[in-house]
Design an enzyme around this catalytic site. Structure first.
Site, PDB file in Angstrom:
ATOM      1  N   GLY A 117      -4.486   8.916   4.388  1.00  0.00           N
ATOM      2  CA  GLY A 117      -5.433   9.856   3.796  1.00  0.00           C
ATOM      3  C   GLY A 117      -4.833  11.248   3.749  1.00  0.00           C
ATOM      4  O   GLY A 117      -3.607  11.404   3.801  1.00  0.00           O
TER       5      GLY A 117
ATOM      6  N   ARG B 289       0.811  -1.218   0.000  1.00  0.00           N
ATOM      7  CA  ARG B 289       0.000   0.000   0.000  1.00  0.00           C
ATOM      8  C   ARG B 289       0.845   1.268   0.000  1.00  0.00           C
ATOM      9  O   ARG B 289       0.339   2.371  -0.231  1.00  0.00           O
ATOM     10  CB  ARG B 289      -0.912   0.026   1.233  1.00  0.00           C
ATOM     11  CG  ARG B 289      -1.854  -1.143   1.310  1.00  0.00           C
ATOM     12  CD  ARG B 289      -2.674  -1.071   2.560  1.00  0.00           C
ATOM     13  NE  ARG B 289      -3.625   0.016   2.509  1.00  0.00           N
ATOM     14  CZ  ARG B 289      -4.852  -0.073   2.025  1.00  0.00           C
ATOM     15  NH1 ARG B 289      -5.277  -1.213   1.555  1.00  0.00           N
ATOM     16  NH2 ARG B 289      -5.651   0.959   2.013  1.00  0.00           N
TER      17      ARG B 289
ATOM     18  N   LYS C 164      -0.618   0.415  -4.433  1.00  0.00           N
ATOM     19  CA  LYS C 164      -1.627  -0.492  -4.957  1.00  0.00           C
ATOM     20  C   LYS C 164      -3.028   0.103  -4.867  1.00  0.00           C
ATOM     21  O   LYS C 164      -3.844  -0.050  -5.756  1.00  0.00           O
ATOM     22  CB  LYS C 164      -1.574  -1.796  -4.160  1.00  0.00           C
ATOM     23  CG  LYS C 164      -2.567  -2.820  -4.594  1.00  0.00           C
ATOM     24  CD  LYS C 164      -1.890  -3.928  -5.336  1.00  0.00           C
ATOM     25  CE  LYS C 164      -2.825  -4.803  -6.096  1.00  0.00           C
ATOM     26  NZ  LYS C 164      -2.585  -4.763  -7.535  1.00  0.00           N
TER      27      LYS C 164
HETATM   28  C1  G6P Z   1      -3.323   2.044  -8.722  1.00  0.00           C
HETATM   29  C2  G6P Z   1      -2.739   0.658  -8.922  1.00  0.00           C
HETATM   30  C3  G6P Z   1      -3.208   0.103 -10.271  1.00  0.00           C
HETATM   31  C4  G6P Z   1      -4.723   0.111 -10.339  1.00  0.00           C
HETATM   32  C5  G6P Z   1      -5.293   1.499 -10.065  1.00  0.00           C
HETATM   33  C6  G6P Z   1      -6.797   1.455  -9.874  1.00  0.00           C
HETATM   34  O1  G6P Z   1      -2.766   2.916  -9.635  1.00  0.00           O
HETATM   35  O2  G6P Z   1      -1.335   0.692  -8.871  1.00  0.00           O
HETATM   36  O3  G6P Z   1      -2.737  -1.219 -10.430  1.00  0.00           O
HETATM   37  O4  G6P Z   1      -5.129  -0.300 -11.610  1.00  0.00           O
HETATM   38  O5  G6P Z   1      -4.743   2.028  -8.847  1.00  0.00           O
HETATM   39  O6  G6P Z   1      -7.067   0.687  -8.737  1.00  0.00           O
HETATM   40  P1  G6P Z   1      -8.381  -0.142  -8.479  1.00  0.00           P
HETATM   41  O7  G6P Z   1      -8.138  -0.817  -7.166  1.00  0.00           O
HETATM   42  O8  G6P Z   1      -9.490   0.842  -8.432  1.00  0.00           O
HETATM   43  O9  G6P Z   1      -8.528  -1.101  -9.603  1.00  0.00           O
END
Ligand code: G6P
Length: 613
Positions: A101, A27, A608
């Site tokens: 946050g 994270r 992530k």
């Molecule tokens: C971040 C992650 C990506 C992901 C994006 C959207 O940039 O590194 O791998 O595609 O967020 O995240 P979500 O959890 O909404 O698919």
């Protein structure tokens, strides 16, 4: 964005918190810290860099305690150094706090407190919150730690998952949630708190997801949940988490990303389990069954998402329009939430998200809901905010994804999109026989994936020949244009090679200027209606001495002779090909990044789960 964990009970909290931080490190990983309460004092250690660097420090300066909090950071305010790392202590050193946050009014709070000569030490927004809790607590003898925490949060504008401890009330851990997720794990005479269930699962399966605007007070034997804006107790039953330890460990693989790429032969089957109707050439998606008439009758369908999920959305648009003939707009959630889009009660918004926590996607859902639209979530994380806030949804069931670069979650999203499109299409009269062709191909996809994984050697060879370049171009047509975009994104994310995805014919309108003998161009070249056009595009690259890497499901002599490298996926349905081709692109990005010595699972600057705007 930032991983937070807390513990109260009888165990030695330090190893538990450090282990938990490692599970949450995906994270955020630019700095980390830990604080424990011992003998009426708070002991805290913080360090820039990875959790392993913090661990070394903790080994050198042993600390003990059975109540503690810990944090792994993805910097927003203030660079990732030791001082800006969490936990943040108030100026008396009696209260410690971790935060995920953004506190939007931190400057105002800081100014007011600095005028009262309260010294600040970091550049973070989070320190404003702990100093505010402290000022309220120590200013008013009548106010408990809980009362001060609640009052401070009521003055705060922004997003937070926040956990705090106080040396004056050492049997209490407080936490609150506004925009950033928090899970409470319930043990025997102990509680765990974390950004997600991964650090909790080895101790208990019994959890409570804190809702938006709620706070919790934990003592070793009791928990009480209330709204932040009222002290009235909210009663809530616990739920059982389904995650297993194996799912969140690397096993024999060098990296989580590689493990997750390999897992796709099973995860895709999990995504489709009980949902394919081979006989009728359709699919059954229980979560949206009651809402299908509304989708079919919608004035307008938007699909919204961020990052990789946005690419799955683009594929979804092509499929839904193809099978169901319903017009679909795809929007970046970060744009959609702020633009004056046409939304009314006849609008359907489909939100795609692996984590189910992405701040912009959540905001887009809330906006659409407020304007009366039907909202549908396609999420991987069960119980996530998006899953809970949408009217209906479809889980992707890919299992926990730890590698920051999304792989198995993406193919699961595409599989869901394919099933959704077919299901809607069949209701609108799409031919059953053609439907059967698709369900049959989906049914066999695990074998196709195994074949690709078995031939990893060929993909590694391509990576060996190209890993020293600075740029890559990915080209595809139609449904494979988003596949090209996703291939390019995967490469950028983990190898730091600059890469762009383009519709193949658009190459002539700009990118062709970049092509020379040092430019690999990846062509997504299935044997579909666009095949001859793609061959012409390949000729154009060849004529400029570009390095041609083709991915196809049917090798022809011409394609073979034009390609410097040809990677094959098993022959399949044209709408299943995007999934198998994407797996080749994931492996290509992986091998290129490994050869360049990059950090695979935690690429620089990324996180992530993006829970801030
Ligand atoms: C971040 C992650 C990506 C992901 C994006 C959207 O940039 O590194 O791998 O595609 O967020 O995240 P979500 O959890 O909404 O698919």
């Amino acid at each position: 964005m930032c991983g937070i964990i807390g513990y109260i009970g009888n165990r030695d909290a330090v190893p538990l918190l450090l282990k938990g931080l490692k599970r949450l490190e995906y994270r955020g990983y630019d700095s980390a810290g830990i604080a424990v309460l011992t003998d009426g004092q708070i002991h805290s250690i913080k360090k820039s860099g990875k959790v392993s660097q913090l661990e070394v420090l903790v080994d050198d300066t042993p600390m003990k305690g059975s109540i503690g909090i810990a944090h792994t950071r993805w910097a927003t305010h203030g660079e990732p150094n030791d001082i800006n790392a969490h936990p943040h202590l108030d100026h008396t050193g009696r209260i410690a706090l971790i935060h995920n946050g953004i506190i939007e009014n931190h400057e105002t709070i800081r100014k007011v407190l600095e005028e009262r000569d309260i010294p600040f030490t970091s550049d973070t927004d989070s320190e404003a919150l702990v100093q505010l809790v402290s000022a309220m607590y120590f200013d008013d003898d009548e106010l408990s730690f809980e009362g001060a925490f609640r009052a401070a949060l009521q003055d705060v504008v922004g997003a937070y998952g926040v956990v705090a401890v106080c040396a004056e009330e050492p049997e209490t851990v407080l936490a609150a949630r506004m925009g950033s997720p928090l899970v409470i794990g319930i043990g025997e005479g102990e509680y765990f708190l974390a950004s997600d269930a991964s650090p909790i699962v080895e101790y208990t399966r019994n959890v409570i997801y804190l809702d938006e605007g709620e706070m919790v007070k934990l003592t070793p034997d009791n928990h009480s949940i209330s709204r932040i804006d009222s002290s009235e107790i909210v009663s809530r039953g616990s739920v059982e988490i389904e995650m297993s330890i194996e799912q969140i460990e690397k096993g024999d693989f060098d990296h989580f990303m590689l493990k997750e790429i390999h897992e796709q032969k099973h995860t895709i089957t999990d995504t489709m389990r009980g949902r394919l109707n081979l006989e009728d050439g359709t699919t059954h998606l229980g979560g949206i069954a009651d809402f299908k008439p509304s989708i079919l009758a919608a004035d307008r369908v938007y699909i919204t998402a961020c990052g990789t999920s946005w690419h799955a959305a683009l594929i979804g648009k092509q499929l839904i329009e193809n099978y169901a003939q319903i017009p679909v707009d795809v929007e970046y959630a970060s744009e959609f939430r702020y633009r004056n889009a046409i939304i009314n009660p006849d609008t359907v918004l489909i939100a795609v998200s692996q984590s189910g926590e992405t701040a912009d996607t959540l905001a887009a859902i809330r906006k659409a809901k407020n304007l009366g639209a039907l909202t549908i979530g396609i999420c991987n994380v069960v119980g996530s905010s998006i899953a809970r806030e949408t009217d209906a949804g479809i889980y992707t069931h890919a299992g926990p994804e730890i590698g920051v670069a999304s792989t198995k979650a993406f193919t699961a999203q595409v599989a869901v999109m394919t099933m959704l499109a077919l299901s809607l299409g069949r209701r609108k009269g799409f031919d059953a026989g053609l439907g059967r062709d698709l369900t049959k191909a989906l049914h066999h996809i695990d074998n196709d994936i195994q074949t690709i994984l078995d031939d990893d050697q060929s993909i590694r060879k391509v990576a060996q020949d190209t890993h020293m370049v600075d740029n890559f171009l990915y080209l595809g047509r139609g449904i494979n244009f988003p596949v090209a975009l996703e291939g390019a994104l995967k490469l950028k994310e983990i190898s730091y090679i600059h890469a762009e995805g383009y519709p193949a014919a658009e190459m002539k309108h700009g990118p062709i200027a970049l092509i020379d003998e040092n430019m690999p161009v990846v062509f997504i070249a299935p044997r579909d209606d666009t095949y001859s056009k793609i061959l012409s595009n390949i000729q154009e690259v060849k004529a400029r001495r570009g390095i041609v890497i083709s991915i196809t499901d049917r090798k022809t002599r011409e394609l073979d002779s034009l390609s410097d490298h040809l990677l094959e996926v098993p022959r399949t349905h044209k709408h299943v090909f995007p999934i198998t081709a994407s797996i080749i692109l994931q492996l290509l990005a992986y091998h290129l990044a490994v050869l360049r010595g990059c950090e695979i699972d935690q690429p620089r600057n990324l996180a992530k789960s993006v829970t801030v705007e």
